[in-house]
Design a protein around this motif. Sequence first.
Motif, PDB file in Angstrom:
ATOM      1  N   UNK A 183       0.664  -1.306   0.043  1.00 37.68           N
ATOM      2  CA  UNK A 183       0.096   0.076   0.116  1.00 37.68           C
ATOM      3  C   UNK A 183       0.958   1.218   0.059  1.00 37.68           C
ATOM      4  N   UNK A 184       1.971   1.309   0.673  1.00 39.24           N
ATOM      5  CA  UNK A 184       2.883   2.290   0.628  1.00 39.24           C
ATOM      6  C   UNK A 184       3.462   2.784  -0.847  1.00 39.24           C
ATOM      7  N   UNK A 185       3.412   1.771  -1.637  1.00 39.29           N
ATOM      8  CA  UNK A 185       3.817   2.053  -2.889  1.00 39.29           C
ATOM      9  C   UNK A 185       2.805   3.004  -3.682  1.00 39.29           C
ATOM     10  N   UNK A 186       1.476   2.808  -3.255  1.00 36.28           N
ATOM     11  CA  UNK A 186       0.372   3.730  -3.995  1.00 36.28           C
ATOM     12  C   UNK A 186      -0.054   4.737  -3.238  1.00 36.28           C
ATOM     13  N   UNK A 187       0.264   4.759  -1.956  1.00 42.85           N
ATOM     14  CA  UNK A 187      -0.470   5.873  -1.032  1.00 42.85           C
ATOM     15  C   UNK A 187       0.575   6.501   0.115  1.00 42.85           C
ATOM     16  N   UNK A 188       0.540   7.667   0.664  1.00 42.21           N
ATOM     17  CA  UNK A 188       1.184   8.052   1.440  1.00 42.21           C
ATOM     18  C   UNK A 188       0.949   7.494   2.762  1.00 42.21           C
TER      19      UNK A 188
ATOM     20  N   UNK B  70       0.098   9.384   5.420  1.00 40.90           N
ATOM     21  CA  UNK B  70      -0.715   9.938   6.058  1.00 40.90           C
ATOM     22  C   UNK B  70      -2.244   9.676   5.176  1.00 40.90           C
ATOM     23  N   UNK B  71      -2.278   9.251   4.120  1.00 40.23           N
ATOM     24  CA  UNK B  71      -3.555   8.596   3.365  1.00 40.23           C
ATOM     25  C   UNK B  71      -3.934   7.466   3.800  1.00 40.23           C
ATOM     26  N   UNK B  72      -2.812   6.454   4.306  1.00 38.96           N
ATOM     27  CA  UNK B  72      -3.157   5.323   4.890  1.00 38.96           C
ATOM     28  C   UNK B  72      -3.911   5.365   6.290  1.00 38.96           C
ATOM     29  N   UNK B  73      -3.254   6.178   7.013  1.00 42.88           N
ATOM     30  CA  UNK B  73      -3.705   6.567   8.349  1.00 42.88           C
ATOM     31  C   UNK B  73      -5.281   7.081   8.286  1.00 42.88           C
ATOM     32  N   UNK B  74      -5.500   7.917   7.324  1.00 40.61           N
ATOM     33  CA  UNK B  74      -6.823   8.378   7.062  1.00 40.61           C
ATOM     34  C   UNK B  74      -7.770   7.519   6.630  1.00 40.61           C
ATOM     35  N   UNK B  75      -7.436   6.198   5.816  1.00 40.87           N
ATOM     36  CA  UNK B  75      -7.943   5.316   5.362  1.00 40.87           C
ATOM     37  C   UNK B  75      -8.431   4.626   6.560  1.00 40.87           C
ATOM     38  N   UNK B  76      -7.659   3.990   7.454  1.00 37.83           N
ATOM     39  CA  UNK B  76      -7.975   3.411   8.648  1.00 37.83           C
ATOM     40  C   UNK B  76      -8.687   4.050   9.382  1.00 37.83           C
ATOM     41  N   UNK B  77      -8.520   5.414   9.738  1.00 39.68           N
ATOM     42  CA  UNK B  77      -9.457   6.247  10.516  1.00 39.68           C
ATOM     43  C   UNK B  77     -11.074   5.954  10.061  1.00 39.68           C
ATOM     44  N   UNK B  78     -10.975   6.313   8.603  1.00 41.21           N
ATOM     45  CA  UNK B  78     -12.424   6.436   7.996  1.00 41.21           C
ATOM     46  C   UNK B  78     -13.027   4.935   8.193  1.00 41.21           C
TER      47      UNK B  78
END
Length: 155
Positions: free
Chosen positions: A24-29, A31-39
Motif C-alpha cells: 500500500x505504501x507504494x500507492x499511498x502516503x 497520511x493517506x493510509x492513516x486516513x483510510x484506517x480511521x475512516x
Amino acid sequence: MPQPLLQALGHRLPHSLREILSAELTQRTPAQLLARVERRWHTRWSHAIHERDEDNRRRWAPQEIVEHLVRRGSCRNPDCEDGYLIHDDPSRDDTPCGYCQQPEHRFVPGTASVTSTSDHARRTAAQIRQALRENRTDRKKRPGLRGAGSSPPVA
C-alpha cells in the motif's frame, strides 16, 4: 491501529499487516493510509469487533478487521479511495469515483438478507400504518369516539 482492535489482537500486529503495508505504501502516503484506517474504522469496522453470529461466535476475527482497514478497496481505479478520488488538492477530495460510484464501506446489518425481502417490507409498512392509525390525534375530534384524556359522556 485503534486501541480496541489492538487489545483484541493482544497488542500484537499480524504478520500479514507488514506485507499489506509494504504494498500500500507504494500507492499511498502514510497520511493517506492513516486516513483510510480511521475512516474505515469509524464508518464500518468499529462495531464489527463485537459482532456475534447466530452461534455467539465472533463474526470477524481481529486479524480480518486489520486487513480490511488497511488493504486497498476493490475498485479498479487506482485513484479511488472508498468510492472517492484522491487529489493533491484537499478541497477536491469529495469527487465520486466514476468506476464504482459509491463508497466501499456501507454499514449493512447482519440481518440484511432476512429483512430485505418484499414480504418483510410489506409487514413492516402495515405495522407502521397500524401504529399511526392507533395514535391519531384526530380521534378526539370525531363524534362518538373518545380520545385519550377526554371525559366520559354525561348521561
